[in-house]
Write a protein that holds these residues in place. Sequence first.
Motif, mmCIF file in Angstrom:
data_model
loop_
_atom_site.group_PDB
_atom_site.id
_atom_site.type_symbol
_atom_site.label_atom_id
_atom_site.label_comp_id
_atom_site.label_asym_id
_atom_site.label_seq_id
_atom_site.Cartn_x
_atom_site.Cartn_y
_atom_site.Cartn_z
ATOM 1 N N TRP A 78 0.832 -1.195 0.000
ATOM 2 C CA TRP A 78 0.000 0.000 0.000
ATOM 3 C C TRP A 78 0.867 1.245 0.000
ATOM 4 O O TRP A 78 2.063 1.199 0.263
ATOM 5 C CB TRP A 78 -0.939 0.009 1.212
ATOM 6 N N TRP A 79 0.238 2.353 -0.335
ATOM 7 C CA TRP A 79 0.898 3.662 -0.360
ATOM 8 C C TRP A 79 0.292 4.558 0.695
ATOM 9 O O TRP A 79 -0.918 4.550 0.903
ATOM 10 C CB TRP A 79 0.728 4.321 -1.730
ATOM 11 N N ALA A 80 1.130 5.346 1.359
ATOM 12 C CA ALA A 80 0.666 6.328 2.338
ATOM 13 C C ALA A 80 0.687 7.712 1.708
ATOM 14 O O ALA A 80 1.731 8.172 1.252
ATOM 15 C CB ALA A 80 1.560 6.314 3.572
ATOM 16 N N CYS A 81 -0.466 8.350 1.641
ATOM 17 C CA CYS A 81 -0.573 9.724 1.149
ATOM 18 C C CYS A 81 -0.820 10.611 2.364
ATOM 19 O O CYS A 81 -1.928 10.676 2.893
ATOM 20 C CB CYS A 81 -1.713 9.844 0.139
ATOM 21 N N ASN A 82 0.229 11.272 2.851
ATOM 22 C CA ASN A 82 0.137 12.028 4.093
ATOM 23 C C ASN A 82 -0.676 13.304 3.915
ATOM 24 O O ASN A 82 -0.465 14.065 2.971
ATOM 25 C CB ASN A 82 1.538 12.362 4.611
ATOM 26 N N GLN A 83 -1.608 13.496 4.819
ATOM 27 C CA GLN A 83 -2.492 14.652 4.810
ATOM 28 C C GLN A 83 -2.270 15.467 6.078
ATOM 29 O O GLN A 83 -1.786 14.947 7.089
ATOM 30 C CB GLN A 83 -3.954 14.192 4.748
ATOM 31 N N PRO A 84 -2.627 16.757 6.064
ATOM 32 C CA PRO A 84 -2.537 17.555 7.292
ATOM 33 C C PRO A 84 -3.460 17.001 8.374
ATOM 34 O O PRO A 84 -4.495 16.396 8.073
ATOM 35 C CB PRO A 84 -2.987 18.955 6.849
ATOM 36 N N SER A 85 -3.095 17.212 9.617
ATOM 37 C CA SER A 85 -3.924 16.745 10.722
ATOM 38 C C SER A 85 -5.039 17.714 11.067
ATOM 39 O O SER A 85 -5.973 17.356 11.784
ATOM 40 C CB SER A 85 -3.058 16.505 11.965
ATOM 41 N N ILE A 86 -4.957 18.950 10.608
ATOM 42 C CA ILE A 86 -6.005 19.937 10.853
ATOM 43 C C ILE A 86 -6.360 20.607 9.536
ATOM 44 O O ILE A 86 -5.625 20.531 8.561
ATOM 45 C CB ILE A 86 -5.584 20.985 11.905
ATOM 46 N N MET A 87 -7.504 21.257 9.506
ATOM 47 C CA MET A 87 -7.918 22.001 8.323
ATOM 48 C C MET A 87 -6.997 23.205 8.124
ATOM 49 O O MET A 87 -6.453 23.739 9.102
ATOM 50 C CB MET A 87 -9.361 22.460 8.494
ATOM 51 N N PRO A 88 -6.789 23.633 6.866
ATOM 52 C CA PRO A 88 -7.416 23.145 5.641
ATOM 53 C C PRO A 88 -6.758 21.870 5.114
ATOM 54 O O PRO A 88 -5.570 21.643 5.338
ATOM 55 C CB PRO A 88 -7.223 24.304 4.667
ATOM 56 N N LYS A 89 -7.543 21.075 4.407
ATOM 57 C CA LYS A 89 -7.072 19.847 3.771
ATOM 58 C C LYS A 89 -7.564 19.840 2.327
ATOM 59 O O LYS A 89 -8.454 19.062 1.961
ATOM 60 C CB LYS A 89 -7.593 18.618 4.515
ATOM 61 N N PRO A 90 -7.019 20.700 1.496
ATOM 62 C CA PRO A 90 -7.600 20.907 0.155
ATOM 63 C C PRO A 90 -7.625 19.651 -0.708
ATOM 64 O O PRO A 90 -8.620 19.397 -1.395
ATOM 65 C CB PRO A 90 -6.712 22.001 -0.453
ATOM 66 N N GLU A 91 -6.553 18.864 -0.681
ATOM 67 C CA GLU A 91 -6.534 17.671 -1.521
ATOM 68 C C GLU A 91 -7.538 16.634 -1.030
ATOM 69 O O GLU A 91 -8.240 16.000 -1.823
ATOM 70 C CB GLU A 91 -5.129 17.071 -1.554
ATOM 71 N N LEU A 92 -7.604 16.440 0.276
ATOM 72 C CA LEU A 92 -8.520 15.454 0.822
ATOM 73 C C LEU A 92 -9.970 15.857 0.583
ATOM 74 O O LEU A 92 -10.797 15.024 0.171
ATOM 75 C CB LEU A 92 -8.267 15.268 2.318
ATOM 76 N N ILE A 93 -10.296 17.110 0.820
ATOM 77 C CA ILE A 93 -11.663 17.585 0.639
ATOM 78 C C ILE A 93 -12.085 17.456 -0.819
ATOM 79 O O ILE A 93 -13.217 17.069 -1.137
ATOM 80 C CB ILE A 93 -11.795 19.046 1.111
ATOM 81 N N ALA A 94 -11.169 17.753 -1.739
ATOM 82 C CA ALA A 94 -11.484 17.605 -3.163
ATOM 83 C C ALA A 94 -11.740 16.146 -3.517
ATOM 84 O O ALA A 94 -12.602 15.831 -4.345
ATOM 85 C CB ALA A 94 -10.343 18.167 -4.007
ATOM 86 N N LEU A 95 -10.990 15.249 -2.894
ATOM 87 C CA LEU A 95 -11.129 13.822 -3.175
ATOM 88 C C LEU A 95 -12.432 13.265 -2.626
ATOM 89 O O LEU A 95 -13.115 12.476 -3.290
ATOM 90 C CB LEU A 95 -9.943 13.061 -2.575
ATOM 91 N N THR A 96 -12.794 13.668 -1.409
ATOM 92 C CA THR A 96 -13.920 13.055 -0.703
ATOM 93 C C THR A 96 -15.235 13.806 -0.877
ATOM 94 O O THR A 96 -16.277 13.303 -0.439
ATOM 95 C CB THR A 96 -13.616 12.966 0.798
ATOM 96 N N GLY A 97 -15.192 14.994 -1.458
ATOM 97 C CA GLY A 97 -16.410 15.780 -1.585
ATOM 98 C C GLY A 97 -16.836 16.440 -0.289
ATOM 99 O O GLY A 97 -18.011 16.756 -0.096
ATOM 100 N N GLY A 98 -15.877 16.647 0.624
ATOM 101 C CA GLY A 98 -16.162 17.380 1.847
ATOM 102 C C GLY A 98 -15.839 16.648 3.129
ATOM 103 O O GLY A 98 -15.810 17.257 4.193
ATOM 104 N N TYR A 99 -15.598 15.341 3.068
ATOM 105 C CA TYR A 99 -15.260 14.571 4.267
ATOM 106 C C TYR A 99 -13.835 14.906 4.687
ATOM 107 O O TYR A 99 -12.906 14.842 3.884
ATOM 108 C CB TYR A 99 -15.384 13.082 3.960
ATOM 109 N N ARG A 100 -13.631 15.244 5.959
ATOM 110 C CA ARG A 100 -12.345 15.765 6.414
ATOM 111 C C ARG A 100 -11.578 14.832 7.329
ATOM 112 O O ARG A 100 -10.424 15.083 7.667
ATOM 113 C CB ARG A 100 -12.540 17.095 7.144
#
Length: 278
Positions: free
Chosen positions: A80-102
Amino acid sequence: MAVPRTAPQNDPVSASAFAARTDDQDRSPREGRALRPGRNQAEREQVMTADQNALILHQYDISPYSEKIRGALGLKGLTWWACNQPSIMPKPELIALTGGYRRIPVLQIGSDVYCDSELILDEIERRFPAPSIFACGRATAETYRLWADEKLFPTVVGLLFSGDWDVSEAFIADRSALRGRPFDPEAFRAAIPGLTDALHRHLRLLEMQLENGNAFLAGEQPSAADLEVFHNVAFIRWGKGRTTALLDQHPGLRAWEAKCARSDTAYAMTSARTTRSE
């Protein structure tokens, strides 16, 4: 499961505190590989082009619920691959991927996106049924989940954030917004005596469960029952040490913890991450 490790102590809520782990320690044959910080989107596209069914875990290193999923991936021996995301908002890449789930973690497989750690466990089990993480039975797994999420985890959070972590005002504001009520380290500090007593009660229950002679909480093989609990133990280990000292007063848990952290093929629950090479 991932080997317990010491978390960065400068500020555990900044993205750089997690993404800066670019060393090659904790290598395992059952490893995940990390996408390089700042290049998540481009590298995710490269990974998906090479393998449309690649498992991409959106996470950060010291996220306890990410640890639960890393343990499941390790138990099943998956790449598997780990795509590291910020622990707090903003999370622009994650929000774009999930449609708003943070929330974290999120599992991406091709164009499919799975939010919530329990849904992720179900999907991993559906796609990769052997070895089963539900050998303990679904009812047993759910019982452990409810107890761990509603009793153990809030106790651990209260103790860790009463002084075992250094947190920023941005983190406090973010978690207050997420919870819908104040996230108040001062209130946690005032509750330390009660939280300490509660932690000892919870850990003693686990010791009593292990007194039946089984290697793991629900039998001789690791299962979802262990996954639902172990990420809380790992979370404790990542603190500065005060809560770890409370954990270490329960030697009956140490053998179980060591087995969950082993990287050999007898248990195969370690799922370490390394940085992708240039």
